[in-house]
Write a protein that holds these residues in place. Sequence first.
Motif, PDB file in Angstrom:
ATOM      1  N   UNK A  96       0.864  -1.332   0.115  1.00 19.36           N
ATOM      2  CA  UNK A  96      -0.080  -0.131  -0.057  1.00 19.36           C
ATOM      3  C   UNK A  96       0.883   1.325   0.095  1.00 19.36           C
ATOM      4  N   UNK A  97       1.788   1.272   0.573  1.00 15.28           N
ATOM      5  CA  UNK A  97       2.667   2.363   0.720  1.00 15.28           C
ATOM      6  C   UNK A  97       4.233   1.830   0.415  1.00 15.28           C
ATOM      7  N   UNK A  98       4.897   2.353  -0.680  1.00 12.83           N
ATOM      8  CA  UNK A  98       6.189   1.741  -1.036  1.00 12.83           C
ATOM      9  C   UNK A  98       7.226   2.317  -0.083  1.00 12.83           C
ATOM     10  N   UNK A  99       7.954   1.462   0.588  1.00 14.59           N
ATOM     11  CA  UNK A  99       9.107   2.126   1.551  1.00 14.59           C
ATOM     12  C   UNK A  99      10.281   1.959   1.014  1.00 14.59           C
ATOM     13  N   UNK A 100      10.542   0.790   0.787  1.00 16.20           N
ATOM     14  CA  UNK A 100      12.137   0.437  -0.054  1.00 16.20           C
ATOM     15  C   UNK A 100      12.099  -0.916  -0.683  1.00 16.20           C
ATOM     16  N   UNK A 101      12.465  -0.926  -1.795  1.00 13.15           N
ATOM     17  CA  UNK A 101      12.401  -2.343  -2.703  1.00 13.15           C
ATOM     18  C   UNK A 101      12.528  -3.567  -2.004  1.00 13.15           C
ATOM     19  N   UNK A 102      13.689  -3.511  -1.381  1.00  9.91           N
ATOM     20  CA  UNK A 102      13.812  -4.901  -0.248  1.00  9.91           C
ATOM     21  C   UNK A 102      13.054  -5.187   0.862  1.00  9.91           C
ATOM     22  N   UNK A 103      12.525  -3.934   1.619  1.00 11.24           N
ATOM     23  CA  UNK A 103      11.763  -4.052   2.633  1.00 11.24           C
ATOM     24  C   UNK A 103      10.243  -4.507   2.161  1.00 11.24           C
ATOM     25  N   UNK A 104       9.856  -3.927   1.014  1.00  9.68           N
ATOM     26  CA  UNK A 104       8.522  -4.134   0.347  1.00  9.68           C
ATOM     27  C   UNK A 104       8.515  -5.605   0.013  1.00  9.68           C
ATOM     28  N   UNK A 105       9.334  -6.101  -0.637  1.00  7.90           N
ATOM     29  CA  UNK A 105       9.375  -7.586  -1.095  1.00  7.90           C
ATOM     30  C   UNK A 105       9.492  -8.509   0.108  1.00  7.90           C
ATOM     31  N   UNK A 106      10.144  -8.115   1.198  1.00  6.37           N
ATOM     32  CA  UNK A 106      10.079  -9.062   2.143  1.00  6.37           C
ATOM     33  C   UNK A 106       9.040  -9.117   3.200  1.00  6.37           C
ATOM     34  N   UNK A 107       7.922  -7.841   3.101  1.00  5.34           N
ATOM     35  CA  UNK A 107       6.900  -7.697   3.834  1.00  5.34           C
ATOM     36  C   UNK A 107       5.736  -8.645   2.988  1.00  5.34           C
TER      37      UNK A 107
END
Length: 268
Positions: A96-107
């Motif tokens: 819903x809210x892109x934060x960081x590509x790596x963190x988004x993928x892990x979530x």
Amino acid sequence: MRSTVRRLTLLLALSTAALTTAHAQQKLKYPKTKADEIYDVAAKPAVPTTGLQGYADYLEKNQQYPTAALQNGKEGTVEVTFVVEKSGGISNIAVKNALDPALDAEAMRLIKGGPKWVPAENKGEKVRQRVTVPISFHMPLGAGGPAPQVSDNEAGADSKPADGPKVIKPEQPARPVGGIDAFFEWIQKNQKYPALARKKNIQGKVMVEFMVQPDGSLTDVKLVKRLGAGLDEEALRLIKAAPKWEPAMYQGKPVKQKMVLPVLFQLL
């Protein structure tokens, strides 16, 4: 302390959503259920089969902080939305809210691999419901961030600084040979689960700090977050025995860099 706060934050967010739904029931008249409609609010909202506490525990125990995010000092909360289907499975997963590509993928990985849900109900019938879950990432204590420490001689300066090493930004951060996925696969393949931890059913993450030297060797290995029951010692053994890394590079020269990584222990 941070993991406790993170778990309580998630529980509060999930509980608030449930309370909001219950309050809305007093004001809304629910329309007749439609086969493929996705509800934002339902008479009986969807909940994890493990319960809120169990779901929060799953997210905490299985979270693997991405190396790229650790190196770049990235942290924050990623909100993941998805649809709980009538079967209890999930679909339409999105950030819903892109934060960081790596963190988004892990979530998204955590949500995809999570337990099933008890589907929502409306007028006594199972319905599809849209759910949003916040997943918080906090840099572990002792994480070194993106910059290795080098002396002026290593960096190519004319003289040494008066107060010791200075912090510089590498042109290329340290990374495992073959990639981070291959590194964690090696960890899992060579892991020896301690008998005491297995007997006590202890699992989770041990955070380990180490220095990647200019020759790629891993030194100065120490614990940042402990679990006990032999898991800490096993995590240290694994990192000390791990294959060499590609060192960080600065001005075309290899330099040392501090890293913090999780060693995951999970009973199958």
